[in-house]
Design a protein around this motif. Structure first.
Motif, PDB file in Angstrom:
ATOM      1  N   ARG A   8       0.852  -1.196   0.000  1.00 36.84           N
ATOM      2  CA  ARG A   8       0.000   0.000   0.000  1.00 36.84           C
ATOM      3  C   ARG A   8       0.886   1.244   0.000  1.00 36.84           C
ATOM      4  NH1 ARG A   8       0.524  -2.119   4.808  1.00 36.84           N
ATOM      5  NH2 ARG A   8       1.105  -0.805   6.586  1.00 36.84           N
ATOM      6  N   SER A  19      -3.809  -5.187 -13.010  1.00 34.30           N
ATOM      7  CA  SER A  19      -4.470  -5.207 -11.698  1.00 34.30           C
ATOM      8  C   SER A  19      -3.699  -4.361 -10.693  1.00 34.30           C
ATOM      9  CB  SER A  19      -4.592  -6.652 -11.193  1.00 34.30           C
ATOM     10  OG  SER A  19      -5.343  -7.432 -12.091  1.00 34.30           O
ATOM     11  N   SER A  20      -3.166  -3.259 -11.153  1.00 35.83           N
ATOM     12  CA  SER A  20      -2.279  -2.398 -10.375  1.00 35.83           C
ATOM     13  C   SER A  20      -2.845  -2.007  -9.008  1.00 35.83           C
ATOM     14  CB  SER A  20      -1.986  -1.128 -11.171  1.00 35.83           C
ATOM     15  OG  SER A  20      -1.375  -0.145 -10.365  1.00 35.83           O
ATOM     16  N   GLY A  21      -2.106  -2.354  -7.957  1.00 35.90           N
ATOM     17  CA  GLY A  21      -2.478  -1.925  -6.621  1.00 35.90           C
ATOM     18  C   GLY A  21      -2.289  -0.439  -6.447  1.00 35.90           C
ATOM     19  N   ARG A  37      -5.359   1.295  -8.181  1.00 33.82           N
ATOM     20  CA  ARG A  37      -6.615   1.154  -7.446  1.00 33.82           C
ATOM     21  C   ARG A  37      -6.639   2.020  -6.192  1.00 33.82           C
ATOM     22  NH1 ARG A  37      -5.743  -4.339  -8.393  1.00 33.82           N
ATOM     23  NH2 ARG A  37      -5.281  -4.656  -6.184  1.00 33.82           N
ATOM     24  N   GLN A  38      -5.492   2.181  -5.556  1.00 37.00           N
ATOM     25  CA  GLN A  38      -5.468   2.954  -4.328  1.00 37.00           C
ATOM     26  C   GLN A  38      -5.396   4.454  -4.591  1.00 37.00           C
ATOM     27  OE1 GLN A  38      -2.428   1.914  -1.447  1.00 37.00           O
ATOM     28  NE2 GLN A  38      -2.698   3.841  -0.344  1.00 37.00           N
ATOM     29  N   ALA A  40      -9.586   4.124 -11.761  1.00 35.50           N
ATOM     30  CA  ALA A  40      -8.802   2.950 -12.132  1.00 35.50           C
ATOM     31  C   ALA A  40      -9.587   1.660 -11.946  1.00 35.50           C
ATOM     32  CB  ALA A  40      -7.510   2.901 -11.314  1.00 35.50           C
ATOM     33  N   GLU A  41     -10.533   1.676 -11.033  1.00 40.35           N
ATOM     34  CA  GLU A  41     -11.321   0.465 -10.772  1.00 40.35           C
ATOM     35  C   GLU A  41     -12.273   0.146 -11.932  1.00 40.35           C
ATOM     36  OE1 GLU A  41     -13.812   3.917  -9.605  1.00 40.35           O
ATOM     37  OE2 GLU A  41     -11.713   3.345  -9.304  1.00 40.35           O
ATOM     38  N   LYS A  42     -12.414   1.053 -12.886  1.00 36.20           N
ATOM     39  CA  LYS A  42     -13.307   0.842 -14.022  1.00 36.20           C
ATOM     40  C   LYS A  42     -12.587   0.256 -15.243  1.00 36.20           C
ATOM     41  CE  LYS A  42     -16.249   4.722 -12.598  1.00 36.20           C
ATOM     42  NZ  LYS A  42     -16.779   6.052 -12.993  1.00 36.20           N
ATOM     43  N   LYS A  60     -11.326  -1.936 -18.121  1.00 39.73           N
ATOM     44  CA  LYS A  60     -11.892  -3.082 -18.823  1.00 39.73           C
ATOM     45  C   LYS A  60     -10.773  -3.995 -19.304  1.00 39.73           C
ATOM     46  CE  LYS A  60     -16.062  -0.656 -20.299  1.00 39.73           C
ATOM     47  NZ  LYS A  60     -16.925  -0.263 -21.452  1.00 39.73           N
ATOM     48  N   ASP A  75      -2.567  11.141  -9.874  1.00 40.15           N
ATOM     49  CA  ASP A  75      -3.434  11.492  -8.743  1.00 40.15           C
ATOM     50  C   ASP A  75      -3.448  12.987  -8.450  1.00 40.15           C
ATOM     51  OD1 ASP A  75      -0.904  11.851  -7.679  1.00 40.15           O
ATOM     52  OD2 ASP A  75      -1.352  10.850  -5.777  1.00 40.15           O
TER      53      ASP A  75
END
Length: 398
Positions: free
Chosen positions: A119, A157-159, A162-163, A168-170, A172, A268
């Protein structure tokens, strides 16, 4: 408690994008930590165009094969050869290729470390803190390093994405799977060491394609789909039967999600920037990612360098704007092509028929090899446009 070391940049992920970004920044004198998860190999056909070889100075010894043609195979079994006139596509083994890129970054001054990203936190002064675990020990304690800037190049699937990055959670995905098999001996009836076979058949993928890509002593046999629940392992089994490779020795199996559309935002607005698959830069329709990952890594390195020099967070957004200015139109066209032509076997049959046209072949290879839309032959584009319309409306037989 010992104060965590502060780096100018921590790059999370050591694939082509992360390694390229790390090298660019280290060469500029920045202190760089390249954090990579050991043992990671992405399922990939391994094709790299001449533009990549030239722009990123890839040595010949990394090319395990030189492909001089591609063969398109339709749902009904029609086979269309697309020779490359006066050129080739290089094939690389991702295990060796990625490691060479990481070592080149280290030679430029980047520090390498094997670890798994956990994280991102913030110290009281606002500085980014990367928390990770060293690999190789089950009881490994959590480690921490500080970073003035962070590049998330840790895959689809980058952590980090996503954080840290809104939206980023969208992302496809196409879920890809391939099997690395031992290449057939010379004389195999339907295999050529200098030809890539691409299968456009719904029984192998409802919305993508299957591939047989030679890598010298080995061959990648794979497919992908965005349809959840579809058995791509079974599809690869059918592909091996169709290509005559069902009896070839299987050396390893790999699967992973592959993004099919760039994210609308890569940073960000503070000190984190995405690159490569984490940013979604894999070409629709073709699934090509190595070239775009390395370009994205180079642009990310340049954007972070400008941010560190000026302190202006707006510099981070230039990585995406520059990438899309150069490649956005190609991604848009390929996205439309995948959505339309891959939607049914009837359309796939017509798509393969279009590939039999010499104008289509010439412009396709020129665009792929040099990574730009070819504008120098307007009449060829006009001819292709009308041929495309004829196939769209069924005015010609596939």
């Amino acid at each position: 408690m010992t104060q965590a070391r502060t780096y100018d940049v921590v790059v999370v992920g050591g694939g082509p994008s992360g390694a390229t970004a790390a090298r660019a920044l280290a060469r500029g004198g920045r202190s760089v930590l390249l954090l990579d998860r050991a043992g990671r190999i992405k399922p990939c056909g391994g094709a790299i165009p001449p533009r990549l070889i030239a722009d990123f100075e890839i040595p010949d010894h990394l090319l395990v094969a030189r492909v001089s043609s591609a063969r398109m195979i339709s749902p009904k079994g029609r086979k269309v050869n697309m020779p490359i006139d006066g050129g080739f596509v290089g094939m690389v083994d991702r295990c060796e290729f990625d490691e060479w890129l990481r070592e080149r970054a280290a030679l430029a001054g980047a520090e390498r470390r094997a670890g798994t990203f956990e994280r991102l936190e913030r110290d009281p002064d606002g500085c980014a803190v990367i928390c990770y675990r060293v690999q190789g020990r089950q009881d490994a304690p959590e480690e921490r390093v500080r970073a003035r800037a962070v590049i998330g190049a840790d895959g689809a699937s980058s952590g980090v994405a996503r954080q840290c990055v809104p939206g980023a959670e969208k992302m496809k995905f196409v879920y890809a799977y391939h099997e690395i098999v031992r290449s057939p001996e010379k004389g195999h009836p339907d295999f050529e060491a200098a030809r890539c076979d691409v299968y456009y058949q719904g029984r192998l993928s409802p919305d993508f394609y299957g591939w047989v890509f030679p890598h010298g002593a080995t061959t990648s046999v794979g497919t992908g789909t965005a349809l959840r629940g579809y058995s791509i392992r079974s599809a690869v089994g059918r592909l091996r039967e169709a290509s005559g490779l069902v009896g070839a020795e299987t050396l390893r199996r790999e699967g992973a999600p592959i993004p099919m559309k760039p994210l609308k935002r890569w940073d960000d607005g503070r000190d984190v920037l995405l690159a490569g698959d984490a940013a979604g830069v894999v070409a629709p329709a073709s699934g090509e990612g190595i070239y775009y990952a390395m370009v994205g890594g180079q642009l990310a390195g340049e954007a972070v360098e400008k941010f560190l020099t000026t302190g202006d967070v707006r510099a981070l957004a230039t990585a995406r704007s520059r990438f899309m200015k150069e490649h956005g139109k190609v991604f848009w066209i390929l996205g439309i092509m995948q959505h339309f032509w891959y939607s049914s076997d009837k359309r796939r049959e017509r798509f393969v028929a279009i590939c039999d046209d010499r104008d289509v072949q010439r412009l396709t290879w020129e665009s792929y090899m040099h990574k730009r839309l070819v504008r120098s032959k307007p009449m060829a584009h006009v001819r292709i446009f009308f041929k495309d319309l004829a196939h769209l409306f069924g005015l010609v037989s596939p």
